[in-house]
Design a protein around this motif. Structure first.
Motif, PDB file in Angstrom:
ATOM      1  N   GLY A 123     -12.045   4.864   6.454  1.00  0.00           N
ATOM      2  CA  GLY A 123     -11.147   4.446   5.394  1.00  0.00           C
ATOM      3  C   GLY A 123     -11.031   5.485   4.298  1.00  0.00           C
ATOM      4  O   GLY A 123      -9.956   5.698   3.724  1.00  0.00           O
ATOM      5  N   VAL A 124     -12.145   6.135   3.987  1.00  0.00           N
ATOM      6  CA  VAL A 124     -12.109   7.209   2.988  1.00  0.00           C
ATOM      7  C   VAL A 124     -11.236   8.355   3.490  1.00  0.00           C
ATOM      8  O   VAL A 124     -10.458   8.947   2.732  1.00  0.00           O
ATOM      9  CB  VAL A 124     -13.529   7.699   2.661  1.00  0.00           C
ATOM     10  N   ILE A 125     -11.329   8.674   4.774  1.00  0.00           N
ATOM     11  CA  ILE A 125     -10.483   9.727   5.344  1.00  0.00           C
ATOM     12  C   ILE A 125      -9.008   9.336   5.261  1.00  0.00           C
ATOM     13  O   ILE A 125      -8.148  10.170   4.939  1.00  0.00           O
ATOM     14  CB  ILE A 125     -10.916  10.028   6.794  1.00  0.00           C
ATOM     15  N   ALA A 126      -8.691   8.063   5.519  1.00  0.00           N
ATOM     16  CA  ALA A 126      -7.311   7.606   5.379  1.00  0.00           C
ATOM     17  C   ALA A 126      -6.811   7.813   3.951  1.00  0.00           C
ATOM     18  O   ALA A 126      -5.687   8.294   3.729  1.00  0.00           O
ATOM     19  CB  ALA A 126      -7.211   6.132   5.774  1.00  0.00           C
ATOM     20  N   LEU A 127      -7.638   7.482   2.966  1.00  0.00           N
ATOM     21  CA  LEU A 127      -7.263   7.706   1.569  1.00  0.00           C
ATOM     22  C   LEU A 127      -7.077   9.180   1.266  1.00  0.00           C
ATOM     23  O   LEU A 127      -6.151   9.570   0.540  1.00  0.00           O
ATOM     24  CB  LEU A 127      -8.325   7.112   0.645  1.00  0.00           C
ATOM     25  N   GLU A 128      -7.963  10.022   1.806  1.00  0.00           N
ATOM     26  CA  GLU A 128      -7.852  11.458   1.545  1.00  0.00           C
ATOM     27  C   GLU A 128      -6.577  12.047   2.144  1.00  0.00           C
ATOM     28  O   GLU A 128      -5.985  12.965   1.579  1.00  0.00           O
ATOM     29  CB  GLU A 128      -9.083  12.201   2.047  1.00  0.00           C
ATOM     30  N   LEU A 129      -6.136  11.521   3.277  1.00  0.00           N
ATOM     31  CA  LEU A 129      -4.846  11.969   3.818  1.00  0.00           C
ATOM     32  C   LEU A 129      -3.726  11.617   2.841  1.00  0.00           C
ATOM     33  O   LEU A 129      -2.805  12.417   2.621  1.00  0.00           O
ATOM     34  CB  LEU A 129      -4.595  11.325   5.177  1.00  0.00           C
ATOM     35  N   GLY A 130      -3.807  10.432   2.257  1.00  0.00           N
ATOM     36  CA  GLY A 130      -2.819  10.059   1.254  1.00  0.00           C
ATOM     37  C   GLY A 130      -2.880  10.958   0.034  1.00  0.00           C
ATOM     38  O   GLY A 130      -1.839  11.402  -0.481  1.00  0.00           O
ATOM     39  N   ARG A 131      -4.091  11.239  -0.432  1.00  0.00           N
ATOM     40  CA  ARG A 131      -4.237  12.119  -1.599  1.00  0.00           C
ATOM     41  C   ARG A 131      -3.800  13.543  -1.292  1.00  0.00           C
ATOM     42  O   ARG A 131      -3.505  14.311  -2.208  1.00  0.00           O
ATOM     43  CB  ARG A 131      -5.689  12.108  -2.078  1.00  0.00           C
ATOM     44  N   ASP A 132      -3.749  13.875  -0.006  1.00  0.00           N
ATOM     45  CA  ASP A 132      -3.275  15.194   0.407  1.00  0.00           C
ATOM     46  C   ASP A 132      -1.762  15.234   0.557  1.00  0.00           C
ATOM     47  O   ASP A 132      -1.202  16.264   0.940  1.00  0.00           O
ATOM     48  CB  ASP A 132      -3.945  15.579   1.737  1.00  0.00           C
ATOM     49  N   GLY A 133      -1.105  14.119   0.290  1.00  0.00           N
ATOM     50  CA  GLY A 133       0.348  14.093   0.319  1.00  0.00           C
ATOM     51  C   GLY A 133       0.958  13.833   1.682  1.00  0.00           C
ATOM     52  O   GLY A 133       2.164  14.037   1.870  1.00  0.00           O
ATOM     53  N   VAL A 134       0.168  13.389   2.644  1.00  0.00           N
ATOM     54  CA  VAL A 134       0.694  13.113   3.977  1.00  0.00           C
ATOM     55  C   VAL A 134       1.698  11.964   3.911  1.00  0.00           C
ATOM     56  O   VAL A 134       1.506  10.985   3.187  1.00  0.00           O
ATOM     57  CB  VAL A 134      -0.454  12.764   4.948  1.00  0.00           C
ATOM     58  N   ASP A 135       2.777  12.098   4.671  1.00  0.00           N
ATOM     59  CA  ASP A 135       3.825  11.087   4.696  1.00  0.00           C
ATOM     60  C   ASP A 135       3.366   9.918   5.574  1.00  0.00           C
ATOM     61  O   ASP A 135       3.499   9.958   6.794  1.00  0.00           O
ATOM     62  CB  ASP A 135       5.116  11.692   5.242  1.00  0.00           C
ATOM     63  N   LEU A 136       2.820   8.901   4.952  1.00  0.00           N
ATOM     64  CA  LEU A 136       2.364   7.707   5.644  1.00  0.00           C
ATOM     65  C   LEU A 136       3.147   6.500   5.142  1.00  0.00           C
ATOM     66  O   LEU A 136       3.589   6.477   3.989  1.00  0.00           O
ATOM     67  CB  LEU A 136       0.868   7.479   5.404  1.00  0.00           C
ATOM     68  N   ARG A 137       3.285   5.487   5.996  1.00  0.00           N
ATOM     69  CA  ARG A 137       3.971   4.267   5.586  1.00  0.00           C
ATOM     70  C   ARG A 137       3.026   3.286   4.895  1.00  0.00           C
ATOM     71  O   ARG A 137       3.475   2.441   4.117  1.00  0.00           O
ATOM     72  CB  ARG A 137       4.613   3.595   6.804  1.00  0.00           C
ATOM     73  N   ALA A 138       1.742   3.368   5.206  1.00  0.00           N
ATOM     74  CA  ALA A 138       0.754   2.481   4.598  1.00  0.00           C
ATOM     75  C   ALA A 138      -0.628   3.077   4.803  1.00  0.00           C
ATOM     76  O   ALA A 138      -0.863   3.819   5.762  1.00  0.00           O
ATOM     77  CB  ALA A 138       0.812   1.086   5.208  1.00  0.00           C
ATOM     78  N   ILE A 139      -1.534   2.733   3.888  1.00  0.00           N
ATOM     79  CA  ILE A 139      -2.947   3.081   4.017  1.00  0.00           C
ATOM     80  C   ILE A 139      -3.750   1.810   3.832  1.00  0.00           C
ATOM     81  O   ILE A 139      -3.542   1.060   2.869  1.00  0.00           O
ATOM     82  CB  ILE A 139      -3.380   4.124   2.961  1.00  0.00           C
ATOM     83  N   GLY A 140      -4.669   1.567   4.768  1.00  0.00           N
ATOM     84  CA  GLY A 140      -5.578   0.435   4.652  1.00  0.00           C
ATOM     85  C   GLY A 140      -7.007   0.922   4.756  1.00  0.00           C
ATOM     86  O   GLY A 140      -7.325   1.737   5.617  1.00  0.00           O
TER      87      GLY A 140
END
Length: 241
Positions: A123-140
């Motif tokens: 889950g932390v890795i999922a958040l870090e992808l978001g903080r890296d600006g990755v184009d995601l539709r959702a993060i859980g």
């Protein structure tokens, strides 16, 4: 039940050969996809079955690896690898990007419709992808509510859902508050669900206090958290879009 096809995928990351689990829904068309991250001990059959369940719902799902095919049974050995990893956002992002590249390369994946969901370290890795600006539709993220480097949460482009047990000593109230403050300051569309009475890793059926203090399965909340994850995907990444 929808027919699901699965296969093992290997790919390099973090100096290791990672061994992921790819699950494909029936059919040949492109589908929305979910990157699924495991908890600290690594990828096991529990998360592989979660990927299969997502494929049954119509998603391409990749349960990614953290430790080069290993599942740690010794808590101290696991912490020796995971603790420095959690302290290094760039390493976590590299692991996440490597898996994301595999998922995007799958012909069944619609590369413009991907979500990232993870448990604990995943889950932390999922958040870090978001903080890296990755184009995601959702993060859980379940049980993985760490804060990032200052200001980088503003790069998250999608809704974030987080779940945590109220009695989790690894993600205590102060950590939950810091996470919420980070998301709010960054203007993220965020939600936090606190499951009353649950410990860390409450979602996982085989954990107990003998594995690591402060962890324990909570069957009722485990089912609720899974429904919440599926609901997040239904809202932000509908299969019929």
């Amino acid at each position: 039940m929808t027919t699901v096809t699965t296969r093992t995928v290997t790919y390099p990351a973090d100096g290791l050969t990672m061994v992921g689990h790819l699950a494909l829904p029936a059919g040949a068309d492109r589908r929305p996809a979910v990157l699924l991250g495991p908890e600290g001990p690594g990828l096991n059959d529990f998360q592989r079955r979660r990927a299969d369940a997502l494929a049954e719902l119509g998603y391409v799902a990749l349960a990614f690896d953290l430790h080069g095919g290993r599942w740690f049974t010794d808590p101290q050995e696991m912490l020796a690898r995971v603790t420095p990893l959690l302290a290094d956002p760039d390493r976590m992002r590299d692991i996440g990007h490597a898996a994301l590249d595999v998922l995007r390369a799958e012909p069944r994946t619609d590369p413009g419709r991907i979500a990232a969901v993870g448990y604990g370290t995943g889950g932390v890795i999922a958040l870090e992808l978001g903080r890296d600006g990755v184009d995601l539709r959702a993060i859980g993220t379940v049980n993985g509510l760490t804060t990032g480097r200052p200001g980088e949460a503003a790069r998250i482009r999608c809704p974030v859902w987080a779940g945590v047990g109220s009695e989790d000593p690894i993600m205590p109230a102060a950590q939950r508050d810091a996470f919420a403050a980070e998301m709010q300051a960054a203007g993220v569309d965020w939600r936090l669900v606190v499951y009353g009475g649950a410990l860390h890793a409450f979602h996982h059926p085989s954990v107990d206090q003998a594995v690591l203090p402060g962890v324990g399965h909570h069957p009722r909340h485990a089912r609720r958290a899974w429904r919440d994850v599926v609901g997040l995907l239904a809202e932000c990444l509908p299969v019929t879009e």
